[in-house]
Design an enzyme around this catalytic site. Structure first.
Site, PDB file in Angstrom:
ATOM      1  N   ARG A   1     -12.277  -9.594   0.767  1.00  0.00           N
ATOM      2  CA  ARG A   1     -12.618 -10.972   0.291  1.00  0.00           C
ATOM      3  C   ARG A   1     -13.973 -11.238   1.255  1.00  0.00           C
ATOM      4  NH1 ARG A   1      -6.832 -11.406   1.569  1.00  0.00           N
ATOM      5  NH2 ARG A   1      -5.795 -12.491  -0.121  1.00  0.00           N
TER       6      ARG A   1
ATOM      7  N   ARG B   1       0.286 -23.452  -2.858  1.00  0.00           N
ATOM      8  CA  ARG B   1       0.567 -22.534  -1.780  1.00  0.00           C
ATOM      9  C   ARG B   1       0.351 -22.873  -0.325  1.00  0.00           C
ATOM     10  NH1 ARG B   1      -4.449 -17.924  -2.751  1.00  0.00           N
ATOM     11  NH2 ARG B   1      -3.652 -17.306  -0.744  1.00  0.00           N
TER      12      ARG B   1
ATOM     13  N   HIS C   1      -0.880 -20.417  10.667  1.00  0.00           N
ATOM     14  CA  HIS C   1      -1.057 -19.253  11.553  1.00  0.00           C
ATOM     15  C   HIS C   1      -0.138 -18.506  11.992  1.00  0.00           C
ATOM     16  CE1 HIS C   1      -5.099 -19.556  12.369  1.00  0.00           C
ATOM     17  NE2 HIS C   1      -5.215 -21.051  12.421  1.00  0.00           N
TER      18      HIS C   1
ATOM     19  N   ARG D   1     -14.540  -8.734  -3.917  1.00  0.00           N
ATOM     20  CA  ARG D   1     -14.484  -9.939  -4.886  1.00  0.00           C
ATOM     21  C   ARG D   1     -15.684 -10.752  -4.790  1.00  0.00           C
ATOM     22  NH1 ARG D   1      -9.567 -13.718  -3.628  1.00  0.00           N
ATOM     23  NH2 ARG D   1     -10.508 -14.174  -1.539  1.00  0.00           N
TER      24      ARG D   1
ATOM     25  N   CYS E   1      -3.232  -7.081  -6.063  1.00  0.00           N
ATOM     26  CA  CYS E   1      -3.910  -7.445  -4.608  1.00  0.00           C
ATOM     27  C   CYS E   1      -3.376  -8.585  -3.945  1.00  0.00           C
ATOM     28  CB  CYS E   1      -5.411  -7.600  -4.771  1.00  0.00           C
ATOM     29  SG  CYS E   1      -6.014  -8.869  -5.463  1.00  0.00           S
TER      30      CYS E   1
ATOM     31  N   ASN F   1      -0.814 -14.255  -5.192  1.00  0.00           N
ATOM     32  CA  ASN F   1      -0.640 -15.557  -4.450  1.00  0.00           C
ATOM     33  C   ASN F   1      -1.216 -16.533  -5.407  1.00  0.00           C
ATOM     34  OD1 ASN F   1      -0.313 -13.756  -2.373  1.00  0.00           O
ATOM     35  ND2 ASN F   1      -2.451 -13.862  -1.591  1.00  0.00           N
ATOM     36  N   ASP F   2      -2.128 -16.672  -6.133  1.00  0.00           N
ATOM     37  CA  ASP F   2      -2.606 -17.906  -6.840  1.00  0.00           C
ATOM     38  C   ASP F   2      -2.063 -17.668  -8.117  1.00  0.00           C
ATOM     39  OD1 ASP F   2      -4.337 -19.583  -5.601  1.00  0.00           O
ATOM     40  OD2 ASP F   2      -5.808 -17.708  -5.338  1.00  0.00           O
TER      41      ASP F   2
END
Ligand code: PEP
Ligand code: MG
Length: 547
Positions: free
Chosen positions: A285, A444, A183, A321, A481, A433-434
């Site tokens: 998303r 991650r 967070h 997506r 992205c 990220n992935d």
């Protein structure tokens, strides 16, 4: 002295630190003397007061913070927890001790579930502290008060702490715990405050010690020299100038255009993104429509949501997506089997193929929204491994009426086969990220391997280059992205590797716009070439910085 963590956002801050006060001492386990009904009533009153307080904080904070605080308020009212507290009081514990033990048991369960759920354990621990403080009649531990600006240092920050941070006072956040998706990280990003998480040794700093917190490198410089302070102050001034600069379209110094798009998670975020100069949406998303539901939303309700999104971007590109469920985004009705390693499990397109009707409904709703609006809708699938899966998704999308259908590059195999994939897909969007998680084999969500989650790693950059080259050869767009696009210097490198658009959290648009405008395409390619030859992520960053 310098401490290393994982930087969030782009900013730099310089100032004295203040540490978050220690948590309340653990309630003693002496047997209860008061009447159990009275004791339980006291707990219910405290839980209700905490829930009301969290909801009120959410109302005041608004946006993403409100969702998080509402979720915490719900935790305080969860009947499983209250039943457990009651049972413990009936078995002889005091109200405080019963709350402590019941919440701790629940937290351990969440930690055992790993991933996203484990990160929510901190939120639950914060609720427990607030309830115990209410029972004791003392203030809940929280952000320290100060008349002058400071850098906040804490073990980790709970949403209730971050939501109402006084941004005139808190210059930066430094936490010992927490990964890039904690967070602290999420809220720091949305508020544009520099943050560095996972900093070992942060809590040993003494209040008042001056530090430079550099989110771009993740370095906390303790007792900086006059030169280091001057350098930080110059960068802070540059950043302010970037935020105030006019909202031009993304372009390099030689005029080569690089459309700057926004990553959004709800149609409500559209106006904010447009105000910051987003030229469209590079990643929408769709999980928000599904999370917390026990079954997939109807075609009608999805059509309404997508139409609302597309209407905010008339004539503009909007990349949506398909549902990406699993691992860090579990959904009960799609991911019902227990998996030892959910990140390597049935997630993304793999899960959708198993329950194809959910995918068909979503694509139908998107086609309906496309027909009802003037936005340029592009639709892509998450977690696609190769050309065969690409063909499946593209064929289905076209069958259901979509015009522009592509895939995300998140699994290294897709990048390795980029030429085959781009023979079918209309476009590729790189989810760094992935892609980083899978290239580096580092979860991650896990703070202990956060240092591997660095998209500057030359292995990741080489995969992006394969994609960029294949896109150029096929004459098809390759966008970025993932969070990497929000790192201004890395954004330049990515363009040098062949990225045609960059999509990011809207708060990062100004910094990236400014950085792009200071390099030509030839220079971007030079930076990329240097970074590709580096042996480590740090060396790649250093090589690009030195040019
Ligand atoms: C990514 O993986 O880079 C991405 C953009 O998707 P998400 O962060 O939602 O998994
Ligand atoms: Mg992803």
């Amino acid at each position: 002295m310098a401490l290393q963590g994982v930087g969030v956002g782009r900013g730099v801050a310089v100032g004295p630190i203040l540490r978050m006060p220690e948590p309340l001492p653990e309630p003693g386990s002496d047997p209860r003397t008061a009447d159990p009904a009275v004791e339980y009533d006291g707990v219910l009153t405290a839980l209700a007061a905490v829930a009301t307080d969290l909801t009120a904080r959410g109302e005041k904070a608004g946006g993403e913070a409100k969702d998080v605080l509402d979720a915490q308020a719900l935790m305080a009212q969860d009947p499983t927890l209250t039943d457990d507290v009651k049972e413990r009081i009936d078995n002889g514990l005091t109200g405080e001790r019963a709350v402590f033990e019941a919440f701790q048991a629940f937290q351990e369960m969440l930690i055992g579930m790993g991933g996203y759920m484990a990160e929510r354990a901190t939120d639950l621990g914060d609720v427990a502290q607030r309830v115990i403080a209410a029972l004791r009649g003392v203030p809940a531990p929280g952000v320290p008060e100060s008349d002058t600006p400071f850098v906040l240092v804490a073990p980790d920050l709970a949403p209730a702490d971050t939501a109402l941070l006084d941004l005139d006072k808190v210059l930066a956040l430094i936490t010992r715990d927490g990964g890039p998706t904690s967070h602290t990280a999420i809220l720091a990003r949305s508020k544009s405050i520099p943050a560095i998480v996972g900093v070992t040794g942060a809590l040993d700093l003494v209040d008042g010690t001056v530090v430079v917190a550099d989110a771009a490198t993740g370095v906390v410089t303790v007792d900086p020299s006059a030169d280091e302070v001057a350098d930080a102050e110059r960068r802070i001034a540059d950043r302010k100038a970037a935020q105030a600069a006019p909202l031009t379209d993304g372009a390099l110094a030689d005029g080569h255009t690089v459309p700057l798009l926004a990553n959004l998670g709800s149609p409500d975020e559209a106006a904010g993104a447009i105000a910051l100069g987003a030229e469209g949406v590079g990643l929408f998303r769709t999980e928000f429509l599904f999370l917390g539901n026990t079954k997939a939303p109807s075609v009608e309700s999805q059509t309404a949501s997508y139409t609302k999104l597309l209407e905010a971007f008339p004539g503009k590109k909007v990349v949506v997506r398909a549902l990406d469920a699993g691992a860090d985004k579990p959904l009960a009705f799609l991911n019902d089997a227990h998996e030892e390693n959910p990140a390597l499990g049935l997630r993304g397109l793999r899960a959708l193929r198993e329950k194809e009707q959910i995918l068909r409904d979503q694509l139908t709703a998107l086609a309906n929204a496309q027909a009802a609006t003037t936005a340029d809708l592009w639709v892509m699938a998450p977690m696609v491994s190769d050309a065969d899966e690409t063909e499946y998704f593209v064929r289905l999308g076209r069958e259901l009426g979509l015009t522009t259908v592509g895939v995300m590059a998140e699994v290294p195999s897709l990048a390795v086969l980029a030429d085959q994939v781009l023979a079918t897909a209309d476009f590729v969007s790189v989810g760094t990220n992935d892609l980083t998680q899978y290239t580096m084999a580092a979860d991650r969500m896990l703070g202990s391997v956060a240092s591997y989650q660095d998209p500057w790693h030359p292995a990741v950059l080489r995969l992006v280059k394969l994609l960029g080259d294949a896109g150029a050869a096929a004459g098809k767009p390759v966008g970025i992205c993932g969070e990497a696009a929000a790192d201004p210097l890395l954004a330049v490198v990515l363009v040098g590797l062949g990225a045609t658009t960059l999509s990011m959290t809207p708060a990062a648009l100004a910094d990236v716009r400014l950085e792009l405008s200071t390099h030509t395409l030839e220079q971007a390619r030079e930076l990329a070439a240097k970074a590709l030859q580096a042996p480590t992520a740090a060396a790649a960053r250093a090589a690009a910085t030195a040019v």
